[in-house]
Design a protein around this motif. Structure first.
Motif, PDB file in Angstrom:
ATOM      1  N   GLN A   1      -0.863  29.143  -6.804  1.00 47.23           N
ATOM      2  CA  GLN A   1       0.210  30.083  -6.445  1.00 47.23           C
ATOM      3  C   GLN A   1      -0.120  30.807  -5.129  1.00 47.23           C
ATOM      4  N   GLN A   2      -1.398  31.103  -4.958  1.00 48.82           N
ATOM      5  CA  GLN A   2      -1.811  31.800  -3.735  1.00 48.82           C
ATOM      6  C   GLN A   2      -1.608  30.906  -2.513  1.00 48.82           C
ATOM      7  N   LYS A   3      -1.842  29.597  -2.718  1.00 42.66           N
ATOM      8  CA  LYS A   3      -1.603  28.663  -1.614  1.00 42.66           C
ATOM      9  C   LYS A   3      -0.115  28.586  -1.289  1.00 42.66           C
ATOM     10  N   VAL A   4       0.713  28.655  -2.326  1.00 41.75           N
ATOM     11  CA  VAL A   4       2.166  28.648  -2.089  1.00 41.75           C
ATOM     12  C   VAL A   4       2.563  29.907  -1.310  1.00 41.75           C
ATOM     13  N   ALA A   5       1.904  31.021  -1.637  1.00 40.92           N
ATOM     14  CA  ALA A   5       2.185  32.268  -0.913  1.00 40.92           C
ATOM     15  C   ALA A   5       1.826  32.115   0.566  1.00 40.92           C
ATOM     16  N   ILE A   6       0.696  31.463   0.831  1.00 40.05           N
ATOM     17  CA  ILE A   6       0.297  31.247   2.226  1.00 40.05           C
ATOM     18  C   ILE A   6       1.286  30.290   2.900  1.00 40.05           C
ATOM     19  N   ALA A   7       1.675  29.240   2.155  1.00 37.54           N
ATOM     20  CA  ALA A   7       2.641  28.279   2.707  1.00 37.54           C
ATOM     21  C   ALA A   7       3.940  28.983   3.090  1.00 37.54           C
ATOM     22  N   ARG A   8       4.377  29.888   2.228  1.00 36.45           N
ATOM     23  CA  ARG A   8       5.629  30.606   2.494  1.00 36.45           C
ATOM     24  C   ARG A   8       5.503  31.433   3.786  1.00 36.45           C
ATOM     25  N   ALA A   9       4.327  32.025   3.957  1.00 37.82           N
ATOM     26  CA  ALA A   9       4.111  32.825   5.166  1.00 37.82           C
ATOM     27  C   ALA A   9       4.050  31.938   6.412  1.00 37.82           C
ATOM     28  N   LEU A  10       3.653  30.669   6.218  1.00 39.02           N
ATOM     29  CA  LEU A  10       3.519  29.773   7.373  1.00 39.02           C
ATOM     30  C   LEU A  10       4.846  29.163   7.815  1.00 39.02           C
ATOM     31  N   LEU A  11       5.840  29.260   6.930  1.00 34.21           N
ATOM     32  CA  LEU A  11       7.148  28.655   7.216  1.00 34.21           C
ATOM     33  C   LEU A  11       7.719  29.096   8.558  1.00 34.21           C
ATOM     34  N   SER A  12       7.532  30.381   8.866  1.00 36.40           N
ATOM     35  CA  SER A  12       8.121  30.917  10.091  1.00 36.40           C
ATOM     36  C   SER A  12       7.224  30.662  11.307  1.00 36.40           C
ATOM     37  N   LYS A  13       6.205  29.820  11.141  1.00 38.23           N
ATOM     38  CA  LYS A  13       5.239  29.498  12.210  1.00 38.23           C
ATOM     39  C   LYS A  13       4.691  30.756  12.886  1.00 38.23           C
ATOM     40  N   PRO A  14       4.083  31.650  12.105  1.00 37.39           N
ATOM     41  CA  PRO A  14       3.592  32.890  12.703  1.00 37.39           C
ATOM     42  C   PRO A  14       2.392  32.643  13.619  1.00 37.39           C
TER      43      PRO A  14
END
Ligand SMILES: Nc1ncnc2c1ncn2[C@@H]1O[C@H](COP(=O)(O)OP(=O)(O)OP(=O)(O)O)[C@@H](O)[C@H]1O
Ligand SMILES: [Mg+2]
Length: 283
Positions: free
Chosen positions: A170-183
């Motif tokens: 789940q924590q990896k999914v949280a990181i993936a979600r944050a990466l979606l916007s290419k920060p």
């Protein structure tokens, strides 16, 4: 190396919620009593106390400190979720307060208590997040699969409910979600807290890869001193909202000598530099 984030003299206090009083409403405010903003009450909590530092592009910058030392508040200030009382912050040249929209485009945060729709799958949760960013759906689906597999999630888990996944996943999914916007800048608030050693290592590997292969600049908070030592290029130690030390883990360890016969660890540094006021108060 260029400067990715500049935090300059940032100050944030929280007032304790109190009951409404007409008398207090019309009472003239105290001023010029020597405190920073003139009217700090005893009940106010100074969460971030004149903090300054610079994060260089492509660096993992650790923020360590005891519970309540202001780490999460600092992250919320940097991610435009809170306004500082004074001081200023810049992310790749954009002022966090005055150009919050520009900053939101290049910064993202993984909160310590990342929340999801647990009955929905990682794909559905991330599509929901993508819609909030106004991303087109066809291309986004492909990107979501790409990011999740890059973070080590098996294909079949992408479509199963989140509640069936381990906390590490789940924590990896949280990181993936944050990466979606290419920060360009990622703020990670205790990304490995509560994870078993294997999941922890997996998340740590993801963080290292983001820096080494993708050049993402990161601020990371953790209570795991070994993790901070291994992952962070530089570390700031906060105590009661103030920066009490800042340097590479190597240099910080040289500051402190221990008497236990072992090599000095970052934990020794933490113990030496934090909780001082508490010790003094006890004496
Ligand atoms: N929304 C709020 N309202 C009032 N006080 C707050 C609020 N958020 C944080 N605080 C206070 O500010 C101080 C710093 O809190 P913060 O959550 O930033 O600490 P932290 O270093 O992240 O702690 P932890 O290691 O437990 O996560 C604490 O005293 C906390 O109680
Ligand atoms: Mg916190």
């Amino acid at each position: 190396m260029s400067q990715a984030v500049i935090i300059n003299d940032v100050y944030k206090k929280f007032g304790k919620p109190s009951t409404f009083s007409w008398k207090r409403m019309f009472k003239p405010k105290a001023n010029g009593n020597g405190t920073k903003n003139g009217n700090d009450k005893k009940t106010d909590v100074i969460a971030v106390d004149n903090v300054s530092f610079v994060i260089r592009e492509g660096e993992i910058f650790g923020v360590l400190g005891p519970n309540g030392s202001g780490k999460s508040t600092l992250i919320r200030l940097m991610s435009t979720l809170l306004l500082p009382d004074s001081g200023d912050m810049k992310v790749f040249g954009h002022d966090v307060v005055k150009e919050s929209f520009a900053v939101q485009k290049i910064i993202n945060r993984v909160s310590v208590d990342a929340s999801f729709f647990k009955k929905l799958s990682p794909m559905e949760n991330l599509m929901y997040g993508a819609r909030l960013y106004g991303m087109a759906s066809g291309e986004t689906k492909k990107r979501i699969v790409e990011i999740l597999t890059r973070l080590g999630l098996e294909k079949h888990t992408i479509y199963q409910p989140m509640e069936k996944m381990s906390r590490g996943m789940q924590q990896k999914v949280a990181i993936a979600r944050a990466l979606l916007s290419k920060p360009k800048v990622l703020l990670l608030d205790e990304p490995t807290t509560g994870l078993d050693p294997r999941s922890k290592r997996e998340v740590q590997a993801v963080v290292e890869e983001l820096r080494d292969k993708h050049g993402v600049t990161m601020l990371l908070t953790t209570h795991d001193m070994v993790e901070a030592d291994v992952l962070c290029d530089r570390v700031a130690i906060l105590d009661k909202g103030k920066v009490v030390a800042m340097d590479t883990p190597e240099s910080l360890k040289k500051l402190v000598h221990n008497n236990n016969g072992h090599e000095t660890s970052l934990e020794d540094v933490f113990m030496e530099l934090t909780g001082r006021q508490l010790k003094e108060e006890e004496e």
